[in-house]
Design an enzyme around this catalytic site. Structure first.
Site: not given
Length: 277
Positions: A49-50, A88, A118, A120, A186
């Site tokens: 999602d970056s 993501d 993925k 978070e 991270e």
């Protein structure tokens, strides 16, 4: 190897089997050309999602949508033949409930062909990870600094220092116990990353964590020097393509203004070219 030989794409089970072995090489990609460049060298390519920050100019990842992740996931899939693709789940697509997470994860898998998603979060997301993995959707977890939570974390700060280490350790245990096949660490202290790597049976993938992790990941635009708005401490620039592109565009602009481009070799005459005997 024959040009017609079908390459075996790693599965989540293959990634788990790499625990403690040769480090996993992971990079992000958002487009077909970049996916083609990463594919021969990477075990995992993450459609992160970056993308919202490095390609769409957003100030954070919070504005990324499911539609964006599907679009870029489809583009990356066209460029991969040997690396495993993970996509993501964007902010707001999974936090509400395990049911919401399943619907959106299933859509990502169906529409992009990704091997895994993925998401978070640690202890609080363990029930969701368990819900997905029990319904045949492999999950890569992400703990430590979780960019989608910057408003509650107080920015992009190191996580797990001092007494806070217990929280990150609990997150690591929770996502592993819930069935995640790997976990991104991270921006956590090196010693803590090494401790997590030693205690978990699943691979750890570091980004600003430790060289002792089972693998490493970087944002491809960071390591190529294409994204220059800021440079995280953990990002090594292996090239400066942004600076090279700036020079090339400046040279093009100068030649256009000087009418030296296009030159005769770039133009077409009235007569047909002579046939070669």
């Amino acid at each position: 190897m024959s040009a017609t030989t079908k390459l075996k794409v790693p599965t989540p089970a293959d990634i788990v089997a790499r625990k403690g072995g040769a480090p996993l090489v992971c990079l992000t990609a958002y487009t077909t050309p970049v996916a083609q460049l990463t594919d021969p060298h990477c075990d995992i390519v993450l459609v992160g999602d970056s993308v919202g920050m490095v390609l769409h100019g957003l100030p954070s990842t919070l504005g990324v949508t499911m539609e964006m992740m599907v679009l870029h996931g489809q583009a990356v899939a066209r460029g991969l033949s040997r690396a495993m693709m993970v996509v993501d789940m964007p902010f707001g697509s999974y936090e509400e409930s395990p049911g919401q997470a399943f619907r959106n994860a299933a859509a990502l898998v169906a529409e992009t062909g990704c091997a895994a998603v993925k998401l978070e979060g640690g202890v609080e997301m363990a029930p969701t990870i368990r819900h997905l993995t029990r319904r045949s959707i492999p999950v890569m977890a992400h703990i430590g600094l979780t960019p989608q939570a910057i408003n509650t974390l107080g920015g992009y700060r190191v996580q797990g220092r001092g007494e806070d280490a217990a929280r990150v350790l609990a997150d690591a245990d929770a996502v592993a116990d819930a069935g995640a096949f790997s976990v991104v660490l991270e921006k956590v202290p090196e010693r803590l990353a090494d401790e997590i790597t030693a205690r978990l049976a699943i691979p750890t993938i570091g980004i600003g964590a430790s060289a002792g992790c089972d693998g490493q990941i970087l944002v491809v635009d960071d390591m190529l020097g294409l994204f220059t708005a800021f440079k995280p401490k953990f990002a090594k620039r292996y090239a400066m393509l942004g600076a090279d592109a700036d020079k090339a565009i400046a040279a093009y602009a100068e030649e256009v203004r000087a009418r030296s481009f296009p030159a005769p070799e770039h133009l077409f005459g009235d007569a047909l070219p002579e046939a070669k005997e």
